[in-house]
Enzyme design. Structure first.
Site, short mmCIF file in Angstrom:
data_model
loop_
_atom_site.label_atom_id
_atom_site.label_comp_id
_atom_site.label_asym_id
_atom_site.label_seq_id
_atom_site.Cartn_x
_atom_site.Cartn_y
_atom_site.Cartn_z
N ASP A 30 15.71 -3.23 -0.31
CA ASP A 30 14.89 -2.07 -0.67
C ASP A 30 15.37 -0.85 0.10
O ASP A 30 16.50 -0.84 0.61
CB ASP A 30 13.42 -2.38 -0.39
CG ASP A 30 12.48 -1.73 -1.40
OD1 ASP A 30 12.39 -0.48 -1.38
OD2 ASP A 30 11.86 -2.44 -2.19
N HIS B 96 8.54 2.63 0.43
CA HIS B 96 8.60 1.70 -0.70
C HIS B 96 8.83 0.28 -0.23
O HIS B 96 8.10 -0.66 -0.60
CB HIS B 96 9.72 2.15 -1.64
CG HIS B 96 9.75 1.42 -2.95
ND1 HIS B 96 10.39 0.21 -3.11
CD2 HIS B 96 9.23 1.74 -4.17
CE1 HIS B 96 10.27 -0.19 -4.37
NE2 HIS B 96 9.56 0.72 -5.03
N SER C 101 7.73 -2.42 -9.27
CA SER C 101 8.15 -2.66 -7.88
C SER C 101 7.08 -3.39 -7.09
O SER C 101 7.39 -4.07 -6.11
CB SER C 101 8.44 -1.33 -7.18
OG SER C 101 9.66 -0.79 -7.59
#
EC number: 3.4.-.-
Length: 537
Positions: A69, A285, A458
């Site tokens: 990521d 994220h 995601s």
């Protein structure tokens, strides 16, 4: 001061707000991704029910899950106790103690930095990088220019990419202008109200000075009513920044950050580059994804991850922009070489530079019995019809199909709202998306030991990665392919038609029309099936 071009903002405001700012605004139920439909009324993963019943008094083994990521905060209060630690490495001594080629890789590795500690934050879209390569050769080509068959194919692709690029550039310019205008109008209204965080009532009582303010008020009132001004303005700011970053970095032909890494980018076989900073300049994220998978359960802080006996390995390979195939391939290999049994990949792109190098890495990981979980994408598109990378289809140098990697699960996103079960943004595909999982309003960890709700496929992929980790923990003799088979066979089937976005309109379809299994991942049913099969194994 609002100029005449602000009218352009209001013409398209409703559609843009719907597509970006207004995705699933209503507050979800806390920890809903782990709840059960029968007990709690939401199509969660039934994780809590599984732990309370099927897994009660059972002991699991520790499973390493790699999060490829944009970065993970290793010392987050709800993650620090579940971060993978490379026992063969001594922290901070500047020596590759375990001889794996990566110095001080205590919690993972960062393929987006250099040995001096500098890191890439922004990068182009792959589309831009490919166009930058092709332009010198094809920008001056005329219909009369002689080309061989290979060059003709390349030129046709170049033309398609150019059209796509111009459309994206137009959308980004429009988005930046529109959101910038909205911010400017709202800022002016806030100043007039004289309160930095106005309430919905204050906006209702405000007398608009012109048509621009009147139109903006119609939007802001409903949004503030639902989520409060601070949250609304934060999302508005993020939307403006999103389009601004597209223009500054993602779509900017003159921007190229790869020199920071200092590798020989054209050498896809190169493995050793980067640094040990796995959080990087923006780990929001990846930290959120990591928390969904394995944030410490039942510790009275934050939230509960899906898996209990898990260690999170952070592998940074995804910038703000499109990830590069070389980095993704190396990230997959690093994870597989260092003991990961599940890899979560919450990223993707529409174009590819070197698919074979990723295919080879995927095959390499699967030979090491690793299960790869991948997010289907957030474009409301049919993945059967559009190109999406990475994917489990192997190709040769000419792009011909060479088979499929079986230890791969492609995940679409669902909402807690049964009336809008399939997330409005989620991609789908009868042949390409295996199943769906919770991906809307997911509350999880973010940097600075904070928490936030995010939405996307995601977020759906790591719920499935967490489920895979549970099965591999409590039933360790199952192979990666067997774990995939259990997860897919145990989905909750949905008999009613669901709403999806197709060509900017709503359409009702059966879940079996838009996914391979026609169902939603469910931990309770998966563990129930795993337990039954394990006794016969």
């Amino acid at each position: 001061m609002i100029n005449k071009t602000s009218i352009l903002f209001f013409v398209l405001l409703t559609s843009i707000t719907t597509s970006l700012l207004a995705q699933e605004y209503k507050a979800g139920i806390a920890n809903w991704q782990n709840l059960d439909f029968v007990e709690d009324g939401v199509h969660g993963l039934s994780t809590e029910k599984a732990y309370r019943t099927l897994l009660k008094n059972k002991q699991g083994e520790t499973v390493i899950v790699a999060v490829i990521d944009g970065g993970v905060q290793t010392d987050h209060e709800d993650l620090k106790d579940v971060m993978w630690v490379n026992q063969g490495e001594v922290a901070g001594n500047g020596i590759d103690d375990d001889g794996n080629g990566y110095i001080d890789d205590i919690h993972g590795w960062n393929f987006l930095g250099n040995a001096d500690g500098e890191n890439v934050r922004y990068d182009n879209l792959e589309l831009v990088r490919l166009l930058r390569e092709l332009q010198p050769k094809y920008i001056s080509v005329l219909p009369s220019t002689p080309l061989d068959e290979k060059e003709k194919r390349a030129f046709n692709e170049y033309q398609k990419m150019t059209t796509d690029y111009m459309a994206k550039l137009k959308q980004a310019r429009r988005g930046e202008l529109n959101y910038g205008m909205l911010k400017e109008v709202i800022d002016s209204i806030v100043v007039s109200i004289g309160e930095p965080t106005p309430t919905a009532a204050q906006f209702r009582n405000y007398k608009a000075k012109n048509k621009n303010e009147s139109r903006a008020l119609r939007i802001v009132q409903s949004e503030v009513e639902e989520k409060g001004f601070e949250k609304f303005y934060e999302e508005l700011d993020e939307a403006f920044e999103y389009y601004s970053n597209q223009l500054k970095y993602h779509l900017n032909m003159d921007f190229d950050s790869r020199h920071i890494v200092g590798d020989n980018y054209e050498d896809s076989s190169e493995r050793i580059y980067g640094n040990a900073d796995i959080e990087g300049p923006d780990g929001k994220h990846g930290t959120h994804v990591a928390g969904i998978i394995g944030a410490v359960r039942n510790n009275s802080i934050g939230m509960n991850g899906v898996a209990d006996h898990v260690l999170i390995m952070g592998v940074r390979a995804v910038p703000d922009g499109d990830e590069r195939d070389k980095d993704v391939a190396n990230a997959i290999r690093y994870a597989a070489d260092n003991g990961a049994k599940v890899i979560n990949m919450s990223f993707g792109k529409a174009y590819v530079k070197d698919k074979q190098v990723v295919d080879d890495a995927v095959q390499y990981a699967m030979e090491k019995d690793v299960l790869l979980i991948h997010a289907a994408g957030n474009d409301s598109k049919d993945n059967d019809e559009i190109s999406s990378y990475p994917n489990p289809i192997y190709v040769d140098s000419l792009g011909f199909n060479q088979g499929k990697g079986e230890a791969w699960i492609e995940v679409g996103a669902t909402s807690w709202d049964e009336n809008d079960l399939i997330a409005s943004f989620s991609n789908y595909g009868k042949q390409t998306v295996d199943l769906f999982a919770p991906g809307v309003d997911i509350y999880s960890t973010v940097p600075d030991s904070e928490y936030d709700e995010l939405s996307g496929t995601s977020m759906a992929a790591p719920t499935v990665a967490g489920l895979a980790a549970i099965i591999r923990s409590y039933y360790p003799r199952f192979t990666a392919v067997e774990v995939k088979d259990i997860i897919l066979r145990s989905v909750v089937k949905i008999d009613n038609k669901v709403k999806i976005r197709q060509d900017n309109t709503n359409k009702r379809v059966y879940l079996s029309d838009i996914s391979i299994t026609g169902g939603i991942a469910n931990a309770y049913k998966a563990i129930e099936l795993a337990d039954k099969l394990y006794k016969d194994k």
